[in-house]
Write a protein that holds these residues in place. Structure first.
Motif, mmCIF file in Angstrom:
data_model
loop_
_atom_site.group_PDB
_atom_site.id
_atom_site.type_symbol
_atom_site.label_atom_id
_atom_site.label_comp_id
_atom_site.label_asym_id
_atom_site.label_seq_id
_atom_site.Cartn_x
_atom_site.Cartn_y
_atom_site.Cartn_z
ATOM 1 N N PRO A 27 28.996 -30.044 -31.291
ATOM 2 C CA PRO A 27 29.994 -29.840 -32.347
ATOM 3 C C PRO A 27 29.676 -28.662 -33.254
ATOM 4 O O PRO A 27 30.579 -27.928 -33.688
ATOM 5 C CB PRO A 27 29.975 -31.168 -33.109
ATOM 6 C CG PRO A 27 29.395 -32.154 -32.168
ATOM 7 C CD PRO A 27 28.397 -31.398 -31.349
ATOM 8 N N GLU A 28 28.397 -28.474 -33.545
ATOM 9 C CA GLU A 28 28.005 -27.385 -34.435
ATOM 10 C C GLU A 28 28.260 -26.030 -33.782
ATOM 11 O O GLU A 28 28.809 -25.117 -34.406
ATOM 12 C CB GLU A 28 26.529 -27.532 -34.801
ATOM 13 C CG GLU A 28 26.054 -26.546 -35.854
ATOM 14 C CD GLU A 28 24.627 -26.836 -36.266
ATOM 15 O OE1 GLU A 28 24.343 -26.829 -37.465
ATOM 16 O OE2 GLU A 28 23.792 -27.089 -35.371
ATOM 17 N N VAL A 29 27.889 -25.901 -32.505
ATOM 18 C CA VAL A 29 28.106 -24.637 -31.798
ATOM 19 C C VAL A 29 29.600 -24.395 -31.590
ATOM 20 O O VAL A 29 30.097 -23.264 -31.743
ATOM 21 C CB VAL A 29 27.354 -24.654 -30.454
ATOM 22 C CG1 VAL A 29 27.708 -23.411 -29.635
ATOM 23 C CG2 VAL A 29 25.858 -24.723 -30.690
ATOM 24 N N ALA A 30 30.345 -25.446 -31.257
ATOM 25 C CA ALA A 30 31.785 -25.289 -31.057
ATOM 26 C C ALA A 30 32.465 -24.835 -32.335
ATOM 27 O O ALA A 30 33.362 -23.971 -32.309
ATOM 28 C CB ALA A 30 32.388 -26.607 -30.573
ATOM 29 N N SER A 31 32.049 -25.382 -33.478
ATOM 30 C CA SER A 31 32.630 -24.950 -34.751
ATOM 31 C C SER A 31 32.353 -23.471 -35.011
ATOM 32 O O SER A 31 33.212 -22.741 -35.509
ATOM 33 C CB SER A 31 32.072 -25.798 -35.894
ATOM 34 O OG SER A 31 32.450 -27.154 -35.752
#
Length: 576
Positions: free
Chosen positions: A92-96
């Motif tokens: 989720p952090e990388v996708a954001s």
């Protein structure tokens, strides 16, 4: 001492407690992702993978993301793909980061897949989005891809419109207000289909930070342009009706009205307006597209009024209000200022003052820069004479500040010195100009061209030198007689004479190349200037060393096109 020991133990315990990568602060983790090669600042085109058409995970292939300098390396794509497959805590952090630091592009070739991709984004991913481009329906290539052929576009049927509405409502309902920039291409004109496409934007007013809409691939559809402005303005949280309310412009002081008009399209990109008896008014534009950092400094000052393309538009396209029926707050392209001249008589008069006082008016020969005055059995007037006596009203002549006359080359066997009609007609025009112009504020520039040098690419730079300093002195006497008419305007602000040839202002000119030629030409120019203004006149002190007009700079860039591609000369200039 005890305090120092306690602080040291606390620090050591902190290091021992930091057991994994996730224990680092989020800012540090983000910097590590980017340093490792995470894709940022790119146009990510959403296309289905060959091996799995329903996999919506963002795994862009190399040929699907940006072009040229905006294409990420294979290593960066591999690192991004691996980071998106690590663990539930990192994904989720990388996708954001991917969604917030890049531009997602729904391409028209895979519009259904792209819309389904948007619908499957989580609320957290939607809130991270900052730039989104949707090519919903195209009738012509988007401007950033004009060099490519447009593949057949599926019709915008009701199912596709419903899919867009669902994706748009999903994105807009979860995005953070004033963070998302939306660019939508939908070449459907004005009708029920367009109204259905724009409905999600109307349902979420004030959510978007910026909104760019293209509703027709042609540029003269005023209804589509007005509809795009209305929808985009409401989506950004403004009231478009404020623009339609009357404004008492003439209640403002005259100085304020003047400044407002000076910031309108009445001032052309290069502050130059061209006129000839055969083609009327036009403006100069660069034949070669803007080269950004490599662009000529003399020409680059007008580029953002002629080319509004953002630096990273390749692969995504951009919205231009001058070339399409659209709305974009970033487009500053110059368009012909017809509105101020048709609103009222008072506004018309003030607009004329700005147009003729803020722009350099350049009168060019009707037959072009490579024309030559030859005996053809028909006595014709010079374009300079026609401009002053036939085109310009007497009260408009008072507004002129800088006017440049580009004189055609005179053939040695047939020059105005042998035909009194040219001379007397030009003298009458100058007397007319003196009667109505504001002489102390007027500047006149005379440019004498070398058509042989321009036509053959400057291969004969000595042509103009031999023409004026050799045995053929008829040309010099002809120009001297013609320019002697300007003695009536000795009270003007400044007067310059330029003997021009193709390589005069190019970078190929070497300081020590034909030094004698340049010095002789400068002396001839000075002699003609002093003949008109008096022996004490110093043109260099008056500002002659300033850069030449744009048509001379453009010779450098268009010369090779004219020689090798046989382009017509009209392509050097653009009609108003």
């Amino acid at each position: 001492m005890r305090a120092m020991i306690a602080k040291r133990k606390s620090t050591e315990n902190g290091h021992h407690n930091m057991r994994s990568f996730l224990d680092l602060p989020s800012e540090i983790r983000h910097r590590i992702y980017k340093a490792a090669g995470l894709v940022v600042g790119m146009n990510l085109r959403l296309t289905p993978r060959r091996d799995d058409t329903i996999n919506l995970r963002l795994t862009p292939r190399r040929d699907d993301t940006g072009y040229f300098g905006f294409q990420p390396s294979a290593e960066s794509l591999c690192i991004t793909s691996n980071l998106l497959q690590t663990c539930k805590a990192i994904i989720p952090e990388v996708a954001s980061l991917v969604y917030s630091q890049n531009t997602l592009v729904v391409v028209h070739e895979h519009v259904r897949f792209g819309l389904e991709f948007l619908r499957c984004l989580s609320p957290q991913q939607c809130s991270a989005l900052t730039n989104l481009v949707v090519q919903l329906h195209l009738e012509a290539p988007v401007l950033g891809d004009d060099f490519t052929e447009l593949e057949p576009t599926p019709p915008l049927d009701s199912a596709l419109v419903a899919s867009w509405q669902a994706a748009a409502r999903h994105i807009l309902s979860h995005t953070r207000p004033q963070t998302l920039n939306l660019r939508l291409f939908c070449d459907t004109g004005v009708g029920d289909t367009t109204a259905a496409v724009l409905q999600p934007l109307r349902d979420f007013p004030g959510v978007l930070k910026d909104c760019e809409l293209q509703l027709h691939h042609e540029k003269n559809n005023n209804q589509a342009r007005a509809l795009a402005f209305d929808a985009a303005t409401r989506a950004k949280g403004f009231d478009p009706d404020l623009r339609a309310q009357p404004f008492r412009f003439f209640d403002l002081p005259a100085e304020i009205r003047r400044r407002i008009l000076e910031y309108s399209d009445l001032v052309t990109p290069f502050k130059e307006v061209y006129w000839s008896a055969s083609r009327g008014f036009r403006i100069a534009t660069a034949l070669i597209r803007c080269g950004r950092d490599e662009c000529d400094t003399q020409l680059h000052r007008g580029c953002h009024f002629l080319f509004c393309e953002p630096l990273n538009s390749l692969g995504a396209g951009y919205v231009c209000c001058r070339r399409r029926s659209a709305y974009s707050s970033r487009c500053q392209c110059w368009v012909a200022p017809r509105g101020p001249f048709s609103a009222s008589r008072s506004l018309y008069e003030e607009s004329l003052q700005v147009l003729y006082s803020c722009n350099r008016i350049i009168v060019v020969p009707s037959k072009g820069l490579r024309s030559c005055l030859l005996p053809d059995g028909v006595r014709k007037r010079l374009d300079a004479s026609k401009f002053i006596t036939r085109h310009m009203w007497p009260d408009v002549l008072h507004n002129l500040r800088t006017i440049e006359f580009v004189l055609p080359a005179f053939d040695a066997a047939y020059a105005p010195v042998s035909d009194e009609l040219y001379y007397s007609d030009f003298r009458f025009a100058i007397d007319h100009l003196k009667a109505y112009a504001d002489e102390p504020k007027l500047s006149i520039v005379i440019s004498i061209t070398s058509p042989t040098s321009i036509k053959y690419g400057g291969a004969d730079d000595m042509w103009i030198f031999r023409r004026f300093t050799g045995g053929d002195s008829v040309a010099l006497r002809s120009y001297a007689q013609l320019l002697s008419c300007l003695k009536a305007l000795q009270g003007m602000r400044c007067f310059f004479v330029h003997l021009e040839w193709a390589r005069h202002w190019t970078a190929e000119r070497a300081p020590d190349f034909n030094h004698l030629m340049y010095s002789k030409v400068n002396k001839m120019e000075s002699w003609l200037e002093k003949m008109v203004m008096g022996q004490d006149y110093d043109s260099e002190a008056a500002g002659k060393s300033e850069p030449p007009s744009i048509w001379l700079c453009e010779i450098r860039n268009t010369l090779e096109h004219v020689r090798w591609r046989q382009l017509p000369e009209e392509q050097m200039l653009t009609h108003i």
